[in-house]
Design a protein around this motif. Sequence first.
Motif, PDB file in Angstrom:
ATOM      1  N   LEU A  59       0.854  -1.181   0.000  1.00  0.00           N
ATOM      2  CA  LEU A  59       0.000   0.000   0.000  1.00  0.00           C
ATOM      3  C   LEU A  59       0.886   1.226   0.000  1.00  0.00           C
ATOM      4  CD1 LEU A  59      -3.312   0.655   1.738  1.00  0.00           C
ATOM      5  CD2 LEU A  59      -1.463   2.298   2.134  1.00  0.00           C
ATOM      6  N   LEU A  60       0.626   2.134  -0.923  1.00  0.00           N
ATOM      7  CA  LEU A  60       1.445   3.331  -1.052  1.00  0.00           C
ATOM      8  C   LEU A  60       0.653   4.411  -1.763  1.00  0.00           C
ATOM      9  CD1 LEU A  60       4.156   2.488  -3.769  1.00  0.00           C
ATOM     10  CD2 LEU A  60       1.930   1.426  -3.591  1.00  0.00           C
ATOM     11  N   GLY A  61       1.108   5.637  -1.644  1.00  0.00           N
ATOM     12  CA  GLY A  61       0.432   6.748  -2.287  1.00  0.00           C
ATOM     13  C   GLY A  61       0.830   6.904  -3.742  1.00  0.00           C
ATOM     14  N   SER A  62       0.235   7.902  -4.385  1.00  0.00           N
ATOM     15  CA  SER A  62       0.478   8.118  -5.816  1.00  0.00           C
ATOM     16  C   SER A  62       1.935   8.454  -6.110  1.00  0.00           C
ATOM     17  CB  SER A  62      -0.424   9.243  -6.338  1.00  0.00           C
ATOM     18  OG  SER A  62      -1.787   8.915  -6.183  1.00  0.00           O
ATOM     19  N   VAL A  63       2.543   9.263  -5.258  1.00  0.00           N
ATOM     20  CA  VAL A  63       3.944   9.653  -5.486  1.00  0.00           C
ATOM     21  C   VAL A  63       4.877   8.457  -5.347  1.00  0.00           C
ATOM     22  CG1 VAL A  63       5.848  11.073  -4.663  1.00  0.00           C
ATOM     23  CG2 VAL A  63       3.562  12.060  -4.861  1.00  0.00           C
ATOM     24  N   PRO A  64       4.830   7.695  -4.245  1.00  0.00           N
ATOM     25  CA  PRO A  64       5.691   6.516  -4.156  1.00  0.00           C
ATOM     26  C   PRO A  64       5.460   5.523  -5.291  1.00  0.00           C
ATOM     27  CG  PRO A  64       4.799   7.045  -1.992  1.00  0.00           C
ATOM     28  CD  PRO A  64       4.084   7.914  -2.982  1.00  0.00           C
ATOM     29  N   TYR A  65       4.199   5.343  -5.678  1.00  0.00           N
ATOM     30  CA  TYR A  65       3.920   4.393  -6.761  1.00  0.00           C
ATOM     31  C   TYR A  65       4.571   4.844  -8.069  1.00  0.00           C
ATOM     32  CZ  TYR A  65       1.349   1.585 -10.144  1.00  0.00           C
ATOM     33  OH  TYR A  65       1.015   0.736 -11.177  1.00  0.00           O
ATOM     34  N   ALA A  66       4.489   6.133  -8.342  1.00  0.00           N
ATOM     35  CA  ALA A  66       5.106   6.651  -9.573  1.00  0.00           C
ATOM     36  C   ALA A  66       6.621   6.469  -9.551  1.00  0.00           C
ATOM     37  CB  ALA A  66       4.757   8.128  -9.746  1.00  0.00           C
ATOM     38  N   ASP A 135       0.064  14.525 -11.232  1.00  0.00           N
ATOM     39  CA  ASP A 135       0.791  14.182 -12.448  1.00  0.00           C
ATOM     40  C   ASP A 135       2.177  13.724 -12.017  1.00  0.00           C
ATOM     41  OD1 ASP A 135       2.303  14.037 -14.770  1.00  0.00           O
ATOM     42  OD2 ASP A 135       1.453  15.849 -15.657  1.00  0.00           O
ATOM     43  N   PRO A 136       2.557  12.484 -12.302  1.00  0.00           N
ATOM     44  CA  PRO A 136       3.858  11.985 -11.819  1.00  0.00           C
ATOM     45  C   PRO A 136       5.042  12.760 -12.358  1.00  0.00           C
ATOM     46  CG  PRO A 136       2.876  10.468 -13.414  1.00  0.00           C
ATOM     47  CD  PRO A 136       1.818  11.459 -13.060  1.00  0.00           C
ATOM     48  N   ASP A 137       4.851  13.496 -13.443  1.00  0.00           N
ATOM     49  CA  ASP A 137       5.969  14.242 -14.031  1.00  0.00           C
ATOM     50  C   ASP A 137       6.122  15.641 -13.437  1.00  0.00           C
ATOM     51  OD1 ASP A 137       6.622  12.138 -15.749  1.00  0.00           O
ATOM     52  OD2 ASP A 137       5.154  12.789 -17.232  1.00  0.00           O
ATOM     53  N   GLN A 138       5.186  16.067 -12.602  1.00  0.00           N
ATOM     54  CA  GLN A 138       5.280  17.399 -12.006  1.00  0.00           C
ATOM     55  C   GLN A 138       6.150  17.366 -10.754  1.00  0.00           C
ATOM     56  OE1 GLN A 138       1.170  18.439 -11.491  1.00  0.00           O
ATOM     57  NE2 GLN A 138       1.173  19.809 -13.261  1.00  0.00           N
ATOM     58  N   SER A 139       7.033  18.308 -10.650  1.00  0.00           N
ATOM     59  CA  SER A 139       7.899  18.404  -9.476  1.00  0.00           C
ATOM     60  C   SER A 139       7.228  19.267  -8.411  1.00  0.00           C
ATOM     61  CB  SER A 139       9.240  19.027  -9.861  1.00  0.00           C
ATOM     62  OG  SER A 139       9.041  20.375 -10.283  1.00  0.00           O
ATOM     63  N   VAL A 140       7.782  19.219  -7.223  1.00  0.00           N
ATOM     64  CA  VAL A 140       7.278  20.074  -6.145  1.00  0.00           C
ATOM     65  C   VAL A 140       7.376  21.537  -6.542  1.00  0.00           C
ATOM     66  CG1 VAL A 140       7.751  20.854  -3.784  1.00  0.00           C
ATOM     67  CG2 VAL A 140       7.752  18.404  -4.321  1.00  0.00           C
ATOM     68  N   THR A 141       8.447  21.907  -7.241  1.00  0.00           N
ATOM     69  CA  THR A 141       8.616  23.290  -7.695  1.00  0.00           C
ATOM     70  C   THR A 141       7.483  23.709  -8.616  1.00  0.00           C
ATOM     71  OG1 THR A 141      11.026  23.084  -7.521  1.00  0.00           O
ATOM     72  CG2 THR A 141      10.164  24.875  -8.893  1.00  0.00           C
ATOM     73  N   ASP A 142       7.078  22.799  -9.531  1.00  0.00           N
ATOM     74  CA  ASP A 142       5.976  23.112 -10.447  1.00  0.00           C
ATOM     75  C   ASP A 142       4.671  23.320  -9.685  1.00  0.00           C
ATOM     76  OD1 ASP A 142       7.663  22.812 -12.623  1.00  0.00           O
ATOM     77  OD2 ASP A 142       7.201  20.672 -12.860  1.00  0.00           O
ATOM     78  N   ILE A 143       4.430  22.494  -8.692  1.00  0.00           N
ATOM     79  CA  ILE A 143       3.183  22.599  -7.935  1.00  0.00           C
ATOM     80  C   ILE A 143       3.167  23.889  -7.114  1.00  0.00           C
ATOM     81  CG2 ILE A 143       1.736  21.469  -6.203  1.00  0.00           C
ATOM     82  CD1 ILE A 143       3.012  18.807  -7.046  1.00  0.00           C
ATOM     83  N   VAL A 144       4.282  24.213  -6.490  1.00  0.00           N
ATOM     84  CA  VAL A 144       4.378  25.457  -5.712  1.00  0.00           C
ATOM     85  C   VAL A 144       4.138  26.660  -6.607  1.00  0.00           C
ATOM     86  CG1 VAL A 144       5.975  26.948  -4.438  1.00  0.00           C
ATOM     87  CG2 VAL A 144       5.855  24.495  -3.908  1.00  0.00           C
ATOM     88  N   ALA A 145       4.694  26.637  -7.804  1.00  0.00           N
ATOM     89  CA  ALA A 145       4.503  27.754  -8.740  1.00  0.00           C
ATOM     90  C   ALA A 145       3.031  27.887  -9.118  1.00  0.00           C
ATOM     91  CB  ALA A 145       5.362  27.534  -9.981  1.00  0.00           C
ATOM     92  N   PHE A 146       2.346  26.778  -9.299  1.00  0.00           N
ATOM     93  CA  PHE A 146       0.912  26.804  -9.627  1.00  0.00           C
ATOM     94  C   PHE A 146       0.127  27.470  -8.499  1.00  0.00           C
ATOM     95  CE2 PHE A 146      -3.261  24.841  -9.040  1.00  0.00           C
ATOM     96  CZ  PHE A 146      -3.852  25.032 -10.290  1.00  0.00           C
ATOM     97  N   HIS A 147       0.397  27.078  -7.259  1.00  0.00           N
ATOM     98  CA  HIS A 147      -0.315  27.656  -6.126  1.00  0.00           C
ATOM     99  C   HIS A 147      -0.027  29.154  -6.000  1.00  0.00           C
ATOM    100  CE1 HIS A 147      -1.943  23.908  -4.801  1.00  0.00           C
ATOM    101  NE2 HIS A 147      -0.783  23.380  -4.410  1.00  0.00           N
ATOM    102  N   ARG A 148       1.221  29.545  -6.114  1.00  0.00           N
ATOM    103  CA  ARG A 148       1.580  30.958  -5.967  1.00  0.00           C
ATOM    104  C   ARG A 148       0.895  31.811  -7.025  1.00  0.00           C
ATOM    105  NH1 ARG A 148       7.987  29.837  -4.772  1.00  0.00           N
ATOM    106  NH2 ARG A 148       7.856  29.822  -2.472  1.00  0.00           N
TER     107      ARG A 148
END
Length: 438
Positions: A59-66, A135-148
């Motif tokens: 059992l694992l989340g989406s990030v570990p599975y990717a 999206d498994p190809d999105q980095s933490v930096t990409d997600i932070v930029a989206f929120h900002r």
Amino acid sequence: MPVVMVIGLVVHASHRDLFADAARTLTGVTIEWVVYEQESEIRDGVRALLDRRHVDGLLLGSVPYARCRDLLPADLQVTVTRPAGLDLALSWCRALARGLPATPVSIDTFTQETVDEVAYALGLNRADIACLPFDPDQSVTDIVAFHREFLTRSGGSYVISVRTGVMAELGAETAVLSGLPGIATLRADLHDLALRIQSKRASELRFAAGVFLIVSHSPDLDRARVGLMNMLLNTPEFADAWIEDRDRRGVVVFAHRALFETVTHNWVGLPVLTQAHESLGVRVVAGFGVGASARTCVALAERAAARAEQDGSPGAYLIEDSGVMIGPMGAAGSSLAFTYREHGPALEDLAREVGLSPATLSRLSALERSLNGTAISPGDLASSLGITDPSGRRLIRKLSEHGLVTPEGSAQVNRKGRPTRLYRLEIGNARNAVPGER
């Protein structure tokens, strides 16, 4: 002593206590942990777990599975836990409890459908909600930029995130509420995984026995019994079964339950009895038993055969250890789509080349014709042939090595499980390529 079930949990260090609490309702299960601080540690941790211990499920989340999906064995039961609508609704409740407005808000990892469903239920304006699905190809930096970007444009004051790295990076500049799966979601996923593992074990161990009896008088009973034995040995559906003499008038067949379901068209009819009557000139009846052990299967099959013997015509009965009895099954019914005699030299040559028996390849060829170009999963292939799932996967690998199957994408059979690979059988094309088969 019962076999212990081993489940691996791949979790971020900050979530271990939550997962441990969710697992407390499971008994008879050993938990193996892969705990990580950084996403870069996931792959090595999962590899180390699989190397040191047999694991029944993961059992694992989406990030570990990717990060580690290519390391996971094909026969490993996997549940990818994803935040549900309840988890998102609870995040909004926590926001309101902290005095934050329901919107505007920026959300990551949840599916668009989940966000829309919860927003509609709460009467929120969708235009004030930004959603970035996983999206498994999105980095933490990409997600932070989206929120900002959204917070700057909308004047929003908080974020709902499932990513630990996002929470750490944005926490100093805005409110970040966790949208991680709650204990109810995790517990449901763990229970579902344990039940699937148990179901798989039961399916792989669920064998059956068939007892075929010659009940009509014959001047040469031994010859009739040998004829019955040869007829069953040359029946393609019984190619992988254990067949032996029972006594002077009977033969026992032991195999996976699914094989008998195929031969009897799901316990409706048994055409092989008609074939026995026509080719051997004797009346044959059959009994089938399904139980937890070989001895129980045979005992139940004998009872079922004795019940069939009381009828005045060829027929069969099934008795399960649960007490269920099915019958009578008529001797008539759909005739076999193929027989041993239809193999032909070309198919036998192909069988030798592949390393399979002609009977098995003949059964695969008939299955291909019935599928009419439709792709099939290894599990469905195993069920159709009356073999276990691991045998089905080994057969797919062997067929792939010789170009007798073509990958055809995948299907999501279970919402929480990983996708199942699909294959299209190519036995017919291979036979057409063999000289003399055109």
